[in-house]
Design a protein around this motif. Sequence first.
Motif, PDB file in Angstrom:
ATOM      1  N   ILE B 129      39.445  14.299  46.436  1.00 59.81           N
ATOM      2  CA  ILE B 129      38.720  15.288  45.660  1.00 59.81           C
ATOM      3  C   ILE B 129      37.524  15.540  46.438  1.00 59.81           C
ATOM      4  CG2 ILE B 129      37.319  15.257  43.649  1.00 59.81           C
ATOM      5  CD1 ILE B 129      39.385  13.497  42.136  1.00 59.81           C
ATOM      6  N   LEU B 130      36.971  14.556  47.337  1.00 62.20           N
ATOM      7  CA  LEU B 130      35.888  14.908  48.282  1.00 62.20           C
ATOM      8  C   LEU B 130      36.224  15.951  49.067  1.00 62.20           C
ATOM      9  CD1 LEU B 130      34.113  11.305  48.658  1.00 62.20           C
ATOM     10  CD2 LEU B 130      32.994  13.595  47.647  1.00 62.20           C
ATOM     11  N   GLY B 131      37.543  15.952  49.614  1.00 61.72           N
ATOM     12  CA  GLY B 131      38.089  17.076  50.544  1.00 61.72           C
ATOM     13  C   GLY B 131      38.257  18.279  50.001  1.00 61.72           C
ATOM     14  N   VAL B 132      38.526  18.418  48.594  1.00 57.42           N
ATOM     15  CA  VAL B 132      38.815  19.436  47.853  1.00 57.42           C
ATOM     16  C   VAL B 132      37.345  20.275  47.744  1.00 57.42           C
ATOM     17  CG1 VAL B 132      39.317  20.842  45.507  1.00 57.42           C
ATOM     18  CG2 VAL B 132      40.867  18.663  46.639  1.00 57.42           C
ATOM     19  N   ILE B 133      36.311  19.360  47.483  1.00 59.85           N
ATOM     20  CA  ILE B 133      34.904  20.048  47.323  1.00 59.85           C
ATOM     21  C   ILE B 133      34.360  20.454  48.630  1.00 59.85           C
ATOM     22  CG2 ILE B 133      32.522  19.150  47.050  1.00 59.85           C
ATOM     23  CD1 ILE B 133      33.617  17.125  44.964  1.00 59.85           C
ATOM     24  N   LEU B 134      34.907  19.824  49.922  1.00 62.91           N
ATOM     25  CA  LEU B 134      34.587  20.415  51.063  1.00 62.91           C
ATOM     26  C   LEU B 134      35.354  21.567  51.386  1.00 62.91           C
ATOM     27  CD1 LEU B 134      34.872  17.114  53.193  1.00 62.91           C
ATOM     28  CD2 LEU B 134      32.818  18.415  52.984  1.00 62.91           C
ATOM     29  N   TYR B 135      36.430  21.695  50.811  1.00 64.00           N
ATOM     30  CA  TYR B 135      37.324  22.736  50.964  1.00 64.00           C
ATOM     31  C   TYR B 135      36.488  24.285  50.511  1.00 64.00           C
ATOM     32  CZ  TYR B 135      41.163  26.229  50.785  1.00 64.00           C
ATOM     33  OH  TYR B 135      42.076  27.503  50.744  1.00 64.00           O
ATOM     34  N   LEU B 136      36.122  23.857  49.208  1.00 62.38           N
ATOM     35  CA  LEU B 136      35.276  24.738  48.409  1.00 62.38           C
ATOM     36  C   LEU B 136      34.143  25.284  49.184  1.00 62.38           C
ATOM     37  CD1 LEU B 136      36.039  23.735  44.580  1.00 62.38           C
ATOM     38  CD2 LEU B 136      36.362  26.072  45.488  1.00 62.38           C
ATOM     39  N   LEU B 137      33.331  24.426  49.512  1.00 55.51           N
ATOM     40  CA  LEU B 137      32.115  24.564  50.149  1.00 55.51           C
ATOM     41  C   LEU B 137      32.384  25.474  51.557  1.00 55.51           C
ATOM     42  CD1 LEU B 137      30.077  21.165  49.974  1.00 55.51           C
ATOM     43  CD2 LEU B 137      29.487  23.348  48.839  1.00 55.51           C
ATOM     44  N   MET B 138      33.645  25.167  52.076  1.00 56.44           N
ATOM     45  CA  MET B 138      33.822  25.835  53.570  1.00 56.44           C
ATOM     46  C   MET B 138      34.105  27.280  53.124  1.00 56.44           C
ATOM     47  SD  MET B 138      36.408  23.374  55.542  1.00 56.44           S
ATOM     48  CE  MET B 138      37.062  24.704  56.506  1.00 56.44           C
ATOM     49  N   MET B 139      34.794  27.466  51.757  1.00 53.60           N
ATOM     50  CA  MET B 139      35.144  28.885  51.664  1.00 53.60           C
ATOM     51  C   MET B 139      33.903  29.714  51.132  1.00 53.60           C
ATOM     52  SD  MET B 139      38.508  28.407  49.256  1.00 53.60           S
ATOM     53  CE  MET B 139      39.422  29.785  49.477  1.00 53.60           C
ATOM     54  N   ALA B 140      33.067  28.940  50.662  1.00 57.67           N
ATOM     55  CA  ALA B 140      31.821  29.834  50.230  1.00 57.67           C
ATOM     56  C   ALA B 140      30.944  30.006  51.545  1.00 57.67           C
ATOM     57  CB  ALA B 140      30.883  28.794  49.345  1.00 57.67           C
ATOM     58  N   THR B 141      30.928  29.239  52.374  1.00 56.33           N
ATOM     59  CA  THR B 141      29.946  29.223  53.535  1.00 56.33           C
ATOM     60  C   THR B 141      30.696  30.401  54.378  1.00 56.33           C
ATOM     61  OG1 THR B 141      29.755  27.052  53.695  1.00 56.33           O
ATOM     62  CG2 THR B 141      29.189  28.224  55.699  1.00 56.33           C
ATOM     63  N   GLY B 142      32.114  30.512  54.576  1.00 58.17           N
ATOM     64  CA  GLY B 142      32.945  31.489  55.458  1.00 58.17           C
ATOM     65  C   GLY B 142      32.552  32.723  54.747  1.00 58.17           C
ATOM     66  N   PHE B 143      32.606  33.021  53.327  1.00 61.22           N
ATOM     67  CA  PHE B 143      32.613  33.988  52.769  1.00 61.22           C
ATOM     68  C   PHE B 143      30.952  34.729  53.015  1.00 61.22           C
ATOM     69  CE2 PHE B 143      30.366  35.780  48.922  1.00 61.22           C
ATOM     70  CZ  PHE B 143      30.866  36.979  48.938  1.00 61.22           C
ATOM     71  N   LEU B 144      30.150  33.649  52.929  1.00 60.95           N
ATOM     72  CA  LEU B 144      28.764  34.208  53.218  1.00 60.95           C
ATOM     73  C   LEU B 144      28.368  34.631  54.434  1.00 60.95           C
ATOM     74  CD1 LEU B 144      26.979  31.217  51.113  1.00 60.95           C
ATOM     75  CD2 LEU B 144      26.958  33.508  50.395  1.00 60.95           C
ATOM     76  N   GLY B 145      28.994  34.006  55.580  1.00 64.24           N
ATOM     77  CA  GLY B 145      28.754  34.219  56.809  1.00 64.24           C
ATOM     78  C   GLY B 145      29.612  35.536  57.087  1.00 64.24           C
ATOM     79  N   TYR B 146      30.601  35.942  56.438  1.00 62.54           N
ATOM     80  CA  TYR B 146      31.210  37.085  56.584  1.00 62.54           C
ATOM     81  C   TYR B 146      30.454  38.389  56.378  1.00 62.54           C
ATOM     82  CZ  TYR B 146      35.088  40.349  57.727  1.00 62.54           C
ATOM     83  OH  TYR B 146      35.888  41.253  58.450  1.00 62.54           O
ATOM     84  N   THR B 147      29.461  38.278  55.462  1.00 61.62           N
ATOM     85  CA  THR B 147      28.742  39.379  55.150  1.00 61.62           C
ATOM     86  C   THR B 147      27.685  39.762  56.113  1.00 61.62           C
ATOM     87  OG1 THR B 147      27.203  37.767  53.793  1.00 61.62           O
ATOM     88  CG2 THR B 147      28.982  38.910  52.366  1.00 61.62           C
ATOM     89  N   LEU B 148      27.279  38.575  56.761  1.00 57.39           N
ATOM     90  CA  LEU B 148      26.057  39.057  57.619  1.00 57.39           C
ATOM     91  C   LEU B 148      26.360  39.918  58.641  1.00 57.39           C
ATOM     92  CD1 LEU B 148      25.034  35.238  57.922  1.00 57.39           C
ATOM     93  CD2 LEU B 148      24.564  36.710  56.065  1.00 57.39           C
ATOM     94  N   PRO B 149      27.316  40.239  59.352  1.00 60.45           N
ATOM     95  CA  PRO B 149      27.230  41.323  60.323  1.00 60.45           C
ATOM     96  C   PRO B 149      26.963  42.628  59.682  1.00 60.45           C
ATOM     97  CG  PRO B 149      29.086  39.858  60.670  1.00 60.45           C
ATOM     98  CD  PRO B 149      28.472  39.638  59.428  1.00 60.45           C
ATOM     99  N   TRP B 150      27.127  42.715  58.100  1.00 63.90           N
ATOM    100  CA  TRP B 150      26.677  43.926  57.382  1.00 63.90           C
ATOM    101  C   TRP B 150      27.574  45.197  58.109  1.00 63.90           C
ATOM    102  CZ3 TRP B 150      25.294  42.765  53.092  1.00 63.90           C
ATOM    103  CH2 TRP B 150      24.568  43.973  52.198  1.00 63.90           C
ATOM    104  N   GLY B 151      28.853  44.781  58.087  1.00 62.95           N
ATOM    105  CA  GLY B 151      29.747  46.008  58.441  1.00 62.95           C
ATOM    106  C   GLY B 151      30.543  46.503  57.173  1.00 62.95           C
ATOM    107  N   GLN B 152      31.345  47.437  57.201  1.00 63.78           N
ATOM    108  CA  GLN B 152      32.074  47.777  56.158  1.00 63.78           C
ATOM    109  C   GLN B 152      32.795  46.701  55.234  1.00 63.78           C
ATOM    110  OE1 GLN B 152      31.040  50.330  54.231  1.00 63.78           O
ATOM    111  NE2 GLN B 152      32.475  52.034  54.624  1.00 63.78           N
ATOM    112  N   MET B 153      33.466  45.916  55.713  1.00 61.69           N
ATOM    113  CA  MET B 153      34.218  44.837  55.258  1.00 61.69           C
ATOM    114  C   MET B 153      33.261  43.808  54.724  1.00 61.69           C
ATOM    115  SD  MET B 153      37.389  44.903  54.859  1.00 61.69           S
ATOM    116  CE  MET B 153      38.682  45.788  55.418  1.00 61.69           C
ATOM    117  N   SER B 154      32.152  43.325  55.403  1.00 60.48           N
ATOM    118  CA  SER B 154      31.034  42.428  54.923  1.00 60.48           C
ATOM    119  C   SER B 154      30.542  43.112  53.658  1.00 60.48           C
ATOM    120  CB  SER B 154      29.991  42.535  55.969  1.00 60.48           C
ATOM    121  OG  SER B 154      30.231  42.180  57.114  1.00 60.48           O
ATOM    122  N   PHE B 155      30.350  44.239  53.654  1.00 58.03           N
ATOM    123  CA  PHE B 155      29.617  45.023  52.650  1.00 58.03           C
ATOM    124  C   PHE B 155      30.515  44.922  51.274  1.00 58.03           C
ATOM    125  CE2 PHE B 155      28.318  48.307  49.652  1.00 58.03           C
ATOM    126  CZ  PHE B 155      26.963  48.214  49.548  1.00 58.03           C
TER     127      PHE B 155
END
Lengths: 299, 420, 175
Positions: B129-155
């Motif tokens: 279950i801790l692993g599932v939580i880590l996976y969820l946190l990774m997904m959130a982090t990956g998504f947040l990071g992908y917005t930062l270059p502020w390109g069309q796909m980010s936005f």
Amino acid sequence: MSLKRSILALTVATGLAAFAVPAFAQDHSHDVETPPKQKWSFSGPFGKFDRAQLQRGFKVYREVCSACHSLELIAFRNLADQGGPEFSAAQAAVIAGEYKVPDAPNDAGEVVDRAARVADYFPKPFPNENAGRAANGGAYPPDLSVMAKARTYERGFPWFLIDIVTQFQEQGPDYVTALLTGYAEKPAHFELPDGSAYNKYFPGNAIKMPPPLSDGRVEYTDGSPATTLQYAKDVTAFLMWTAEPKLEARKRLGFQVMIFLLVFAGLLYFTKKKVWKQVALHPEDLKPRDPAPGEYRPH
Amino acid sequence: MSGHQTYQPRSPFMKWMERRLPIAGLVYSSFIVYPTPRNLNYWWTFGGILSFMLAAQIVTGVILAMHYTPHADMAFKSVEMIMRDVNYGWLLRYAHSNGASMFFIAVYIHMFRGMYYGSYKEPREVLWILGVILYLLMMATGFLGYTLPWGQMSFWGATVITNFFSAFPGIGESLVTLLWGGYSVGNPTLNRFYSLHYLLPFVIAGVVVLHIWALHVVGQNNPAGIEPKTDRDVVRFTPYATIKDAFFMICFSLVFAWFVFYTPNYLGHADNYIPANPAVTPTHIVPEWYYLPFYAILRAIPDKLMGVLALFGSIIILAFLPWLDTSPVRSARYRPLFRQFFWVFVIVCLGLGWLGSKPAEGGYVIASRILTIYYFAHFLIILPILGWVEKTKPLPNSIAESVLHDGVPVGASAPAPAKV
Amino acid sequence: MATNSSAEHSRRDFLYIATGAVAAAGGVAVAVPMIAQMNPDASTIAAGAPIEVNLAPVAEGQVIKVFWRGKPIYINHRTKKEIDAARAVDVAALPDPQPDTARVKQGKDQWLVLVGICTHLGCIPLAHQGSYNGFFCPCHGSVYDTSGRIRSGPAPSNLPLPPYVFLSDTQIRIG
């Protein structure tokens, strides 16, 4: 066994559902063609830009594209950078001097133009997006700095997987060249909006940019053919450099890193084998015996 | 080598230290003499590879933060300036963006390994279950990071994903406004995403500590799925596991380096080299490849709220896996039926991923629906029933025996699988 | 048997040392870009190029401040009185002995060009202030004379001179 077979059948059925059905779903409502593959000097693991080509491409950009398209991310100093067109520092300074850029406000608070220096960036043809739209029939000519990486086309299965191994990643350049040479008579059934041109490769086929290149439009002094296709390839190579100015450094360092990692992995493999040899099991280890004092027990 | 040994400080300083902060003893017992099953295969090296990737992402990320500007008008340009002007900026940026993908490749292998060998079963539920939580946190982090270059796909990725929360009846609208800090995705959104993207990796690191702690309490599972019984079943963590991990980590780095140096934009989208434009949506908007299966599940369902719930449900259901799988036998090695269903499940996940990259129309939607139903059926129907109907193969007497006889138990009287 | 095992030993030792050495080399190589990225980037270096300053508008007795590489540069059009004051000093008695002639270009005695950063801890001294009517640093009370030499206070040395050349009588290039 029969259950095993039925699971396999289920797998096949699922596979069919997933991969076969969509094949019917492809629709071709317009006639956008896939750009033909070009040969690029910068493709592959040892790819390098062709300096002469980049210098010609810069000439095409300067004499044709720059009338409408900006190159915001490029400074004049970049023209002399290693791995680029590699103009000499003096040539880059001369080129910069031929452009005017707004100076910092003077003591009276007025902004007057001055000759550009190498640290300055290429000036924009339009002061803002609306001015660009107004001058171009409502379509804003996009900045070209990263254009060669900002366009692509779909490769489809299985090519998208094979591309990882072959390192094919020149969809952008292929598209740009195709677009520049893809102007044609519109097919009879196609309704072309006013002020647009028909292009075989542009999504939707109706493009606001009139055909920018024509044979002989730019003068080449190095004996390269002054044809539309050659211009297109040269300016595309130039735009690939503006999009990825560190491409040569990247591929060069990449090769060194690969060699290092292969040697390191090989050494680790043999070290691992040596280490594990010390704890190799032998059949007599399985004979029952009394646990030694302090022997490991599972929790 | 014998089993447990305790750390004996030799120098006077270490003796002094050990009485006050026994950190050397902790390292010694956790990472040196810690007993690890001797039959672990290379799929078990991905835990170490994931730690390595987390460290690599934090280091490159902290460095990129020194050069990045989190402002809607400057973010795109600042990323391009990192690529052009900063010394080795292109390397750090490509290592970070491709590192995210490598991180997810490693986590997917790690998760499927856990599923294949039943690593989630008693007593490793909390570890899982801790692993599932880590996976969820990774997904959130990956998504947040992908917005930062502020390109069309980010936005537009940010717009679409945050709009998930508008599905909740009544509070949806105000919830989304709260997330955005405005009436649409804009500069306040970018700023908070940047802040959270910097924060979450350290939360991940904290949960990783718990994950490893839980692992060291229950011990590692292994390909045979049986617990170590004697010291012949285990080897010391160092040097045996460490050298094996190191070797495969470098092999993994070869793949990583291939992407960074030779095909750095392969895993990204061309559209993200177009600066964000709130007036134009890209014609074909897709998330990063690692979210594609879930994106397919979202689009398979014609109802907005149900689609979002199905998407979240498809991840949350993983946390219940220890109780949905009713079989007492852990490893798929001794579960002939489960092994086949496992591979069907892998193919279904890959199929969903492929469908997630396709436009939501025609046959793609139908195929997505079939695979979505199968995805949930795997957990809710197939796994519970398999546990009851499957005739498992006899388990080996010990890990050492399974190593020597390649999984085939010796002796005629193989014991029936014990309820563990 | 014994020779065998010792040969094995040295081979193993060599393998371990080689692997360790390659790992260490890799670690050092990885550190290079991580440290190099802290140095000024290409645009900062390009922006640090020499600047040209027109001296014509600077009246006698006036001090102007320009920026080069983010540093304030004082250009002081000194009066005769200021030059005389700077030269009528016993150089040997100064904390950082340096004659005024070494701090200006020959034949351009009236133009004093200084980096306006206090050598104590980096504050910007005020012009035409302090007991020598040169420069005075308000942060910690360092006093400089009309040649920018340290006279009293905690600063250890004279105000530094930037590299510059006279292109003409009224034009200098700094950098």
